[in-house]
Design a protein around this motif. Structure first.
Motif, PDB file in Angstrom:
ATOM      1  N   ASP A 136       0.826  -1.219   0.000  1.00 29.63           N
ATOM      2  CA  ASP A 136       0.000   0.000   0.000  1.00 29.63           C
ATOM      3  C   ASP A 136       0.854   1.260   0.000  1.00 29.63           C
ATOM      4  N   LEU A 137       1.939   1.220   0.772  1.00 36.68           N
ATOM      5  CA  LEU A 137       2.697   2.454   0.988  1.00 36.68           C
ATOM      6  C   LEU A 137       4.187   2.150   1.121  1.00 36.68           C
ATOM      7  N   ILE A 194       4.637  -0.925   3.637  1.00 36.90           N
ATOM      8  CA  ILE A 194       3.499  -1.218   4.514  1.00 36.90           C
ATOM      9  C   ILE A 194       2.304  -1.679   3.690  1.00 36.90           C
ATOM     10  N   SER A 195       1.639  -2.725   4.185  1.00 32.40           N
ATOM     11  CA  SER A 195       0.356  -3.118   3.599  1.00 32.40           C
ATOM     12  C   SER A 195      -0.650  -3.253   4.723  1.00 32.40           C
ATOM     13  N   GLY A 196      -1.784  -2.584   4.593  1.00 29.45           N
ATOM     14  CA  GLY A 196      -2.782  -2.601   5.673  1.00 29.45           C
ATOM     15  C   GLY A 196      -2.153  -2.040   6.924  1.00 29.45           C
ATOM     16  N   SER A 197      -2.249  -2.818   8.025  1.00 28.52           N
ATOM     17  CA  SER A 197      -1.712  -2.330   9.292  1.00 28.52           C
ATOM     18  C   SER A 197      -0.289  -2.815   9.547  1.00 28.52           C
ATOM     19  N   SER A 224      12.844  -0.625  -2.368  1.00 27.74           N
ATOM     20  CA  SER A 224      12.030  -0.028  -3.435  1.00 27.74           C
ATOM     21  C   SER A 224      12.108  -0.843  -4.728  1.00 27.74           C
ATOM     22  N   ALA A 225      13.187  -1.615  -4.909  1.00 25.31           N
ATOM     23  CA  ALA A 225      13.279  -2.460  -6.109  1.00 25.31           C
ATOM     24  C   ALA A 225      12.380  -3.690  -6.008  1.00 25.31           C
ATOM     25  N   ARG A 226      12.041  -4.048  -4.804  1.00 27.37           N
ATOM     26  CA  ARG A 226      11.299  -5.302  -4.601  1.00 27.37           C
ATOM     27  C   ARG A 226       9.799  -5.127  -4.435  1.00 27.37           C
ATOM     28  N   VAL A 227       9.360  -3.897  -4.291  1.00 30.11           N
ATOM     29  CA  VAL A 227       7.917  -3.721  -4.068  1.00 30.11           C
ATOM     30  C   VAL A 227       7.307  -2.817  -5.143  1.00 30.11           C
ATOM     31  N   ARG A 228       6.021  -3.011  -5.355  1.00 27.57           N
ATOM     32  CA  ARG A 228       5.292  -2.069  -6.202  1.00 27.57           C
ATOM     33  C   ARG A 228       4.255  -1.410  -5.293  1.00 27.57           C
ATOM     34  N   ALA A 229       4.487  -0.132  -5.028  1.00 24.53           N
ATOM     35  CA  ALA A 229       3.664   0.540  -4.016  1.00 24.53           C
ATOM     36  C   ALA A 229       2.544   1.350  -4.666  1.00 24.53           C
ATOM     37  N   THR A 230       1.366   1.282  -4.069  1.00 29.30           N
ATOM     38  CA  THR A 230       0.255   2.113  -4.530  1.00 29.30           C
ATOM     39  C   THR A 230       0.601   3.584  -4.308  1.00 29.30           C
TER      40      THR A 230
END
Ligand SMILES: [Zn+2]
Length: 465
Positions: free
Chosen positions: A27-28, A52-55, A67-73
């Motif tokens: 998410d973030l 972070i995803s959800g809580s 940052s290379a490993r995630v795709r953030a909304t």
């Protein structure tokens, strides 16, 4: 302290993501110049990132790797800011927020019996507790506290305010053997406590717990029934313990024992009990606290202001006793500032032990984060920035001449930073303050509360005098 600068080796927390084939959706993504994890190895990422995803926290590590490993909304680059775990205040009385500055500069027993208890009897009702709790929550959030352990009356109202504010709390309903603002008898208060504990048991952020005030204001029966209730519902309990020399003399006279041995003899102490203060302790008391696994909430500001003494925190921690930091209420501490508590803790024990190396800055930060979480038995969920834990974090603006350059982050956190350094506060993935603007409590509402109770309490004091 392990310091990770730019692209060094990846974090353990990030390892699971390094080998993932596709970027993980989150998410973030928050990135900042300094990410202070407060994990067991005190990992630092400079620059670092938290996903972070959800809580929950999904990953923490060097910025480039996370940052290379995630795709953030959503992504937020905080530049020179610092990100660290939210602070855990292990002992306070949130609704006393509106009494700040009343009855200052008195000794504990005189302050309590001549000032606080009579004033509370006059002004404290359910509405006061709810509204004063909102004011207290605003202060906690604005100074970077994400979890608080409370002790007051009408605790269901405290719970309502804490929940509305979005904070995490273990909220202690006071049990006391004289007529309190909410209940005339401890029996009635115990019944209410059980109802509140059940009502909030499934809430993800808030728990109500029993809080017998102390050994000098509660009979052995009230203490026993309080702990039995906590254990029946598998929740912790908190109480004041061995705060002052007067308390020790009082309990000694009544029961022929120290306050610690009195409580231990009643079967009160244990790993599920968080005892606030523990200032006046003998060697035997320390041994009892260790053997029972009791945790301690250390409140240096309150202990100094009320001349209660300096708790033997170094000895406690050497014995493996869990010690979290707290502020105590705004009347005995005046500001709910855990940075101030860290600064005092790091200094007064140097003085007490006559040793400048005895409690280092990083240890003071641990007592406000990971060790405080352990004192609550909540170390698997909060207290550090680690994968799988709750996204309880704060953002600090230390980009000031005072805090530059940065040689040791813990030194700046303890000896330079203060509550006003906090720019944003997040609990369970939700911003409760963003860029110094509270998101869950309206400033206009707070202003109205301050003004109304300011007038009401001034009138009440004039009648008393
Ligand atoms: Zn207290």
């Amino acid at each position: 302290m392990k310091r990770f600068v730019a692209v060094t080796i990846c974090s353990l927390a990030g390892l699971s993501l390094v080998f993932a084939e596709k970027p993980v959706k989150v998410d973030l993504l928050i990135s900042a110049a300094h990410v202070v994890t407060m994990d067991k190895d005190l990992r630092l990422y400079e620059p670092g990132a938290v996903a972070i995803s959800g809580s929950r926290i999904v990953a923490v590590g060097p910025r480039v790797e996370v940052s290379a490993r995630v795709r953030a909304t959503r992504s937020t680059d905080l530049g020179n800011r610092w990100v660290m775990p939210g602070l855990i205040n292990t002992h306070t009385h949130i609704p006393m927020n509106l009494m700040r500055g009343l009855g200052d500069d008195l000794e504990l027993m005189e302050w309590l019996t001549k000032y606080i208890f009579p004033l509370e009897a006059k002004v404290v009702d359910a509405r006061y507790v709810y509204e004063a709790s909102l004011a207290g929550c605003a202060e906690l959030i604005s100074r970077g506290v994400t979890t608080a352990v409370d002790m007051y009356y009408f605790e269901d109202e405290v719970a309502r305010a804490v929940r509305e504010a979005g904070l995490r709390g273990w909220l202690g309903q006071t049990l006391i053997d004289f007529k309190a603002p909410d209940f005339a008898t401890p029996e009635a208060a115990l019944e209410y406590t059980e109802k509140c504990m059940v009502k909030w048991a499934a809430d993800p952020l808030v728990k109500v717990i029993p809080a017998p005030h102390s050994g000098y204001t509660c009979s052995p029966e009230t203490l026993r029934r309080s702990v039995a209730l906590a254990r029946k519902l598998r929740l912790p309990m908190t109480t004041h313990l061995s705060e002052s020399a007067n308390e020790v003399a009082d309990i000694q006279k009544k029961y022929g024992l120290s306050p610690v041995r009195h409580m231990a003899g009643l079967g009160i102490l244990g790993p599920d009990v968080l005892a606030a203060h523990c200032v006046q302790l003998t060697e035997e008391d320390l041994r009892v606290l260790k053997e029972t696994g009791t945790a301690v909430a250390h409140n240096p500001d309150s202990n100094l202001k009320l001349a209660s003494g300096i708790a033997p925190v170094v000895a406690m921690r050497r014995l493996g006793i869990r010690v979290g930091l707290g502020t105590d209420g705004s009347v005995s501490s005046n500001r709910l500032d855990m940075f101030h508590a860290m600064d005092l803790a790091a200094k007064i024990h140097k003085l007490r032990e006559n040793d400048a190396a005895v409690l280092k800055a990083a240890e003071a930060v641990r007592m406000a984060t990971s060790e405080a979480a352990a004192a609550l038995g909540a170390e698997s969920a909060i207290g550090s920035l680690e994968e799988g834990k709750q996204a309880d974090l704060i953002v600090l603006d230390l980009d000031t001449p005072l805090a530059q350059p940065v040689f040791n982050v813990y030194s700046h956190l303890v000896y330079v930073a203060h509550g006003e350094s906090v720019e944003s506060t997040m609990v369970a993935g939700r911003w409760l303050m963003k860029n110094r603007k509270l998101t869950t409590i309206q400033a206009s509402r707070l202003k109205e509360i301050y003004q109304r109770y300011g007038r009401l309490m001034t009138a009440s004091l004039e009648k008393t005098q």
